[in-house]
Structures are given as structure tokens and as C-alpha cells.
Write a protein that holds these residues in place. Structure first.
Motif, PDB file in Angstrom:
ATOM      1  N   LEU A 105       0.700  -0.959   0.000  1.00  0.00           N
ATOM      2  CA  LEU A 105      -0.265  -0.050  -0.162  1.00  0.00           C
ATOM      3  C   LEU A 105       1.015   1.355   0.137  1.00  0.00           C
ATOM      4  N   LYS A 106       0.779   1.871  -0.754  1.00  0.00           N
ATOM      5  CA  LYS A 106       1.714   3.222  -1.209  1.00  0.00           C
ATOM      6  C   LYS A 106       1.025   4.397  -0.357  1.00  0.00           C
ATOM      7  N   PRO A 107       1.290   5.371  -0.254  1.00  0.00           N
ATOM      8  CA  PRO A 107       1.315   7.390   0.026  1.00  0.00           C
ATOM      9  C   PRO A 107       0.264   7.591  -1.255  1.00  0.00           C
ATOM     10  N   GLY A 108      -0.970   7.614  -0.479  1.00  0.00           N
ATOM     11  CA  GLY A 108      -2.304   7.834  -1.545  1.00  0.00           C
ATOM     12  C   GLY A 108      -3.216   6.861  -2.167  1.00  0.00           C
ATOM     13  N   LEU A 111      -7.987   2.739   1.124  1.00  0.00           N
ATOM     14  CA  LEU A 111      -7.204   1.522   1.490  1.00  0.00           C
ATOM     15  C   LEU A 111      -8.708   0.628   0.759  1.00  0.00           C
ATOM     16  N   PRO A 112      -8.577  -0.967   0.894  1.00  0.00           N
ATOM     17  CA  PRO A 112     -10.029  -1.326   0.860  1.00  0.00           C
ATOM     18  C   PRO A 112     -11.096  -0.967   1.524  1.00  0.00           C
ATOM     19  N   SER A 113     -13.197  -0.764   0.910  1.00  0.00           N
ATOM     20  CA  SER A 113     -14.012  -0.682   1.648  1.00  0.00           C
ATOM     21  C   SER A 113     -14.321  -1.271   3.028  1.00  0.00           C
ATOM     22  N   GLU A 114     -14.743  -0.700   3.825  1.00  0.00           N
ATOM     23  CA  GLU A 114     -15.087  -1.072   5.025  1.00  0.00           C
ATOM     24  C   GLU A 114     -15.835  -3.296   4.636  1.00  0.00           C
ATOM     25  N   ARG A 120     -12.667  -9.984   4.257  1.00  0.00           N
ATOM     26  CA  ARG A 120     -10.857 -10.255   4.223  1.00  0.00           C
ATOM     27  C   ARG A 120     -10.533 -11.502   5.291  1.00  0.00           C
ATOM     28  N   TYR A 121     -10.776 -10.665   6.501  1.00  0.00           N
ATOM     29  CA  TYR A 121     -10.366 -10.761   8.134  1.00  0.00           C
ATOM     30  C   TYR A 121     -11.398 -11.481   8.308  1.00  0.00           C
ATOM     31  N   GLY A 122     -12.687 -11.421   7.850  1.00  0.00           N
ATOM     32  CA  GLY A 122     -13.933 -12.034   8.746  1.00  0.00           C
ATOM     33  C   GLY A 122     -14.174 -11.810   9.775  1.00  0.00           C
ATOM     34  N   VAL A 123     -13.866 -10.260  10.131  1.00  0.00           N
ATOM     35  CA  VAL A 123     -14.799  -9.854  11.752  1.00  0.00           C
ATOM     36  C   VAL A 123     -15.226  -8.901  11.135  1.00  0.00           C
ATOM     37  N   ALA A 124     -16.194  -7.796  12.316  1.00  0.00           N
ATOM     38  CA  ALA A 124     -17.259  -7.050  11.991  1.00  0.00           C
ATOM     39  C   ALA A 124     -16.743  -5.551  11.858  1.00  0.00           C
ATOM     40  N   ARG A 125     -17.850  -5.318  11.126  1.00  0.00           N
ATOM     41  CA  ARG A 125     -17.393  -3.750  11.027  1.00  0.00           C
ATOM     42  C   ARG A 125     -16.846  -2.692  11.469  1.00  0.00           C
ATOM     43  N   ASP A 126     -17.692  -3.385  12.750  1.00  0.00           N
ATOM     44  CA  ASP A 126     -16.737  -1.916  14.361  1.00  0.00           C
ATOM     45  C   ASP A 126     -15.284  -2.435  14.224  1.00  0.00           C
ATOM     46  N   THR A 127     -15.575  -4.062  14.089  1.00  0.00           N
ATOM     47  CA  THR A 127     -14.045  -4.187  14.596  1.00  0.00           C
ATOM     48  C   THR A 127     -13.192  -3.571  13.546  1.00  0.00           C
ATOM     49  N   ILE A 128     -13.945  -3.477  12.508  1.00  0.00           N
ATOM     50  CA  ILE A 128     -12.799  -3.594  10.524  1.00  0.00           C
ATOM     51  C   ILE A 128     -12.957  -1.055  11.241  1.00  0.00           C
ATOM     52  N   SER A 145     -14.460  12.122   3.739  1.00  0.00           N
ATOM     53  CA  SER A 145     -16.485  11.860   4.005  1.00  0.00           C
ATOM     54  C   SER A 145     -16.906  12.064   2.313  1.00  0.00           C
ATOM     55  N   GLY A 146     -16.756  10.659   2.456  1.00  0.00           N
ATOM     56  CA  GLY A 146     -17.887  10.149   0.840  1.00  0.00           C
ATOM     57  C   GLY A 146     -16.896   9.408   0.226  1.00  0.00           C
ATOM     58  N   THR A 147     -15.223   9.487   0.394  1.00  0.00           N
ATOM     59  CA  THR A 147     -14.577   9.167  -0.671  1.00  0.00           C
ATOM     60  C   THR A 147     -13.510   7.937   0.035  1.00  0.00           C
ATOM     61  N   GLY A 148     -13.488   8.168   1.158  1.00  0.00           N
ATOM     62  CA  GLY A 148     -12.911   6.145   1.723  1.00  0.00           C
ATOM     63  C   GLY A 148     -11.822   6.666   2.309  1.00  0.00           C
ATOM     64  N   THR A 149     -10.436   5.948   2.479  1.00  0.00           N
ATOM     65  CA  THR A 149      -9.227   5.921   3.226  1.00  0.00           C
ATOM     66  C   THR A 149      -8.688   5.995   2.716  1.00  0.00           C
ATOM     67  N   PHE A 150      -7.144   6.352   2.960  1.00  0.00           N
ATOM     68  CA  PHE A 150      -6.309   6.812   2.228  1.00  0.00           C
ATOM     69  C   PHE A 150      -5.211   6.519   3.131  1.00  0.00           C
ATOM     70  N   VAL A 151      -4.089   5.961   2.435  1.00  0.00           N
ATOM     71  CA  VAL A 151      -2.897   5.817   3.307  1.00  0.00           C
ATOM     72  C   VAL A 151      -1.607   7.322   3.189  1.00  0.00           C
ATOM     73  N   THR A 152      -1.525   7.799   4.704  1.00  0.00           N
ATOM     74  CA  THR A 152      -0.727   9.184   4.485  1.00  0.00           C
ATOM     75  C   THR A 152       0.597   8.702   3.698  1.00  0.00           C
ATOM     76  N   PRO A 153       0.966  10.458   3.132  1.00  0.00           N
ATOM     77  CA  PRO A 153       2.100  10.151   2.321  1.00  0.00           C
ATOM     78  C   PRO A 153       2.794  10.732   3.959  1.00  0.00           C
ATOM     79  N   THR A 154       4.086   9.948   4.314  1.00  0.00           N
ATOM     80  CA  THR A 154       5.056  10.556   4.764  1.00  0.00           C
ATOM     81  C   THR A 154       5.930  11.752   4.673  1.00  0.00           C
ATOM     82  N   SER A 155       6.856  12.536   5.977  1.00  0.00           N
ATOM     83  CA  SER A 155       7.020  13.511   5.467  1.00  0.00           C
ATOM     84  C   SER A 155       8.176  13.390   4.581  1.00  0.00           C
ATOM     85  N   ARG A 156       8.706  12.393   4.399  1.00  0.00           N
ATOM     86  CA  ARG A 156      10.026  11.651   3.938  1.00  0.00           C
ATOM     87  C   ARG A 156       9.369  11.473   2.181  1.00  0.00           C
ATOM     88  N   GLN A 157       8.235  10.947   1.734  1.00  0.00           N
ATOM     89  CA  GLN A 157       7.436  10.447   0.936  1.00  0.00           C
ATOM     90  C   GLN A 157       7.434  11.932   0.269  1.00  0.00           C
TER      91      GLN A 157
END
Length: 183
Positions: A105-108, A111-114, A120-128, A145-157
Motif C-alpha cells: 500500500l503506497k502513500p495516497g 484502502l479497501p472498503s469496510e 478479508r479478515y472475517g470480523v464485524a464492521r465495528d472491528t474494522i 468523507s464519501g470518498t474513502g480512507t487513504f494511506v497518508t504520505p510520510t514527510s519523506r515521501q
């Protein structure tokens, strides 16, 4: 508990307490470590829950363990760091951090949807959601909001991200229309 020990003159709950004391003395159970749960002890020794509760009460009264509601009983002292298995949300967060660290998973990257993560992990939505909250608190991801969750770029990246066109300056466009014209 083997059958021959049950014929011992001591009550079974005292025998269980002594076994746990021995585990603490030999280092099988260390300071800050969770002792087995009531249900695990019931199964291990083939005794009633009441017998296990009495054994735990003896250990607590002797100052060998302390109990935290909804967590379990830990080996004393209270100042010792708690040693417990990771919660499922912590395991999932660690797995995603591993994917970020290895570059899977690269910056930007989004992440896969809830829904996909729960499958994938076989858990409840609250656990995710709890795992994502841990990642967000650690600065590893951010959510739009409404778009998703993304990997944060690190300061070096972030330094390797190309500058926007036009020398990095924003061009301000002013509109000549008024609000009433926009309707």
C-alpha cells in the motif's frame, strides 16, 4: 486436573489456586500477564465456575493477582505493564501497517472498503472501524468523507511529490456573478 489429585484432602479450588501460584513462582505466568480466563480454567480442570471463582478470589486476597473488569485477572504488581494478546482490531491495524511498510500500500492509495475488509479478515464492521481508528490515530491513514480512507504520505515521501504546475502558486479565479444568478 487429574483424577488422583481430586482425591486430595484439600478442596479443589485450593488446589487450583496452588497450581496458579506455582505457575507464578516458576515464571510460567509473569507480572502483568493475564491468567487464563474463568472458562479456560473450568475446561482445564473440569470443575464448576464457582470453584474457579473461589480460586481466583484466594489469589486476589493474597495479593498475587488483580482483576480488571471486562479484561480479566493479571499477575501482580499493578505497576507491571499488561501482557495480553492483541485485540483483533490491533492485529488488523498491524497487518495494514505491514502492507504500508512493504510498499504493497503506497502513500495516497485507497484502502479497501469496510465491506471488503470485513470479508478479508472475517470480523464485524465495528472491528474494522476500530482498526482504521487506530491507524488514523497513528497518522498512517486519513479519511475523506464519501470518498474513502487513504494511506497518508510520510514527510519523506511527501518531499518526492512533484510540485503543482505554475510554480506552486494557486490561481484565484473570481466570478463576476452573484449568488442570485447562480440559482
Amino acid at each position: 486436573m487429574p483424577q488422583h489429585e481430586r482425591r486430595d484432602s484439600k478442596p479443589v479450588y485450593r488446589q487450583i489456586a496452588e497450581q496458579i501460584k506455582d505457575d507464578i513462582a516458576t515464571g510460567t505466568l509473569v507480572a502483568g500477564q493475564l491468567i487464563p480466563s474463568e472458562s479456560e480454567l473450568v475446561e482445564r480442570y473440569c470443575v464448576s465456575r464457582t470453584s474457579v471463582r473461589w480460586a481466583v478470589a484466594i489469589l486476589r486476597d493474597e495479593g498475587l493477582i488483580y482483576t480488571v473488569r471486562a479484561e480479566g485477572s493479571y499477575v501482580c504488581p499493578k505497576a507491571a505493564p499488561k501482557v495480553r494478546p492483541a485485540y483483533k482490531c490491533e492485529q488488523i491495524a498491524a497487518d495494514i501497517i505491514g502492507q504500508i511498510s512493504t510498499g504493497r500500500l503506497k502513500p495516497g492509495d485507497r484502502l479497501p472498503s469496510e465491506f471488503r475488509l470485513t470479508a478479508r479478515y472475517g470480523v464485524a464492521r465495528d472491528t474494522i472501524r476500530a482498526a482504521i481508528a487506530l491507524l488514523r490515530e497513528g497518522g498512517r491513514v486519513y479519511t475523506r468523507s464519501g470518498t474513502g480512507t487513504f494511506v497518508t504520505p510520510t514527510s519523506r515521501q511527501a518531499r518526492n511529490v512533484p510540485a503543482p504546475q505554475g510554480g506552486g502558486q494557486r490561481r484565484v479565479v473570481r466570478h463576476s456573478w452573484t449568488r442570485s444568478q447562480a440559482r
